[in-house]
Design an enzyme around this catalytic site. Sequence first.
Site, short mmCIF file in Angstrom:
data_model
loop_
_atom_site.label_atom_id
_atom_site.label_comp_id
_atom_site.label_asym_id
_atom_site.label_seq_id
_atom_site.Cartn_x
_atom_site.Cartn_y
_atom_site.Cartn_z
N LYS A 96 0.87 -0.73 -0.32
CA LYS A 96 -0.21 0.49 -0.16
C LYS A 96 0.99 1.12 -0.09
CE LYS A 96 -3.67 2.26 2.57
NZ LYS A 96 -3.83 2.46 3.55
N ASP A 167 -3.96 -7.37 -11.15
CA ASP A 167 -3.25 -7.94 -10.91
C ASP A 167 -2.38 -8.34 -11.95
OD1 ASP A 167 -2.95 -8.10 -7.90
OD2 ASP A 167 -5.13 -9.96 -7.93
#
Length: 397
Positions: A96, A167
């Site tokens: 993140k 992804d």
Amino acid sequence: MKPLQGFRILDFTQFMSGPMCTLLLSDFGAEVIKIENPPLGDATRQGKILEEGVSSHYATRNRGKKSIVLNMKNEEHKALFLELAKTADAVVENFKPGTMEKFGITYELLKKINPRIVFTSISGFGQSGPAASIPAFDATVQAESGLMSISGEENGRPQKCGAAIADYCGGLVGCIGTLMGIISAQKTGIGRRVDVAMMDSLVFLLENQFSVYLKTGAIPARSGNRYPGSSPIGDFMCKDGVPLMLNISTDRQWKIFAEALQQPQWLTDPDFADMNLRGENYQKVEAEVSRVFAEWNSEELFALLREHNCVCGRINDFEALKNHPQIEARKMIVSAEYDNGVRFSVPGNPIQMSDMERENVYTAARLGQDTFSVLREVADDEKLHRLFDGMIPSADD
């Protein structure tokens, strides 16, 4: 010699997008040193398929890489990483945004100690913008990107892609960006900061459909297995209850298709005169194709269409895929083996290249397996034993 031999990648990636980026770099010869946080490491080490304590998920995404453990909250561990960074061509991470900064690792710091280094970050929404700090996984990015809005049956609910396409697109774009940065550093001596968002990658993937909306303002509807620009594109049921997938889009393909099925009236019907008209009159086209397909067994029809070079395909399940002669010929299933002897079959490298032998067997590293061998470059054994004894699982654990 593999094209990336001699390059070193420090890999902070986890889960899927980042590991797929560094997997490709490893496959083409880069030394990829995966840095995992003790005591558990990458979450995929606890994947669904475990055998004798090792994971197929981890092997699929991390075959061929080395594994070391570092706790980046420990200043001595962080100092070892910074020593390694002096010898690296790139650092890749998919935390993140803000996580590396919490560890005290920034591009500004890295380029001070190694001006040629490339620092690649892969995240859901990128390192900037109002959504940058929002946690993201594949399914939610598929939703936010608009991809789900055009996926699914015409009158049904939006559907995500069955594969983790956000992804994978993020990982592929991250790999391309990292390689561009490395090439630039080779020319100039100066590295790059590479910022890849899964969201951006999927918007790029929407290409023509999104471009049409931006011009017309018309929001596209879901169309199932059809494609709105032409017809017949989609799955059509045969007499034996087995569907075949068609992609007959161009006028030349339509002519070949009609002749193969001995339907000359299709070539004189004004509603079928060109690609755009067939797209507008798709219900009529599909009704005609369905009528003809219902007269054929799937294998006989498939053989006929392939004989005439019509664009069609079987809808294979995974068993059929495993036994597909093309997959076997291309050696697309390889093995990843741990040092305890457990071996998993996993998908292989999708890029074939001249003067590079196709590999069939790769290693898969236990958590921290290469910690001592790698870190001996930057610390003596006494220090390594002090910092890591008891932290690294043995092959028998």
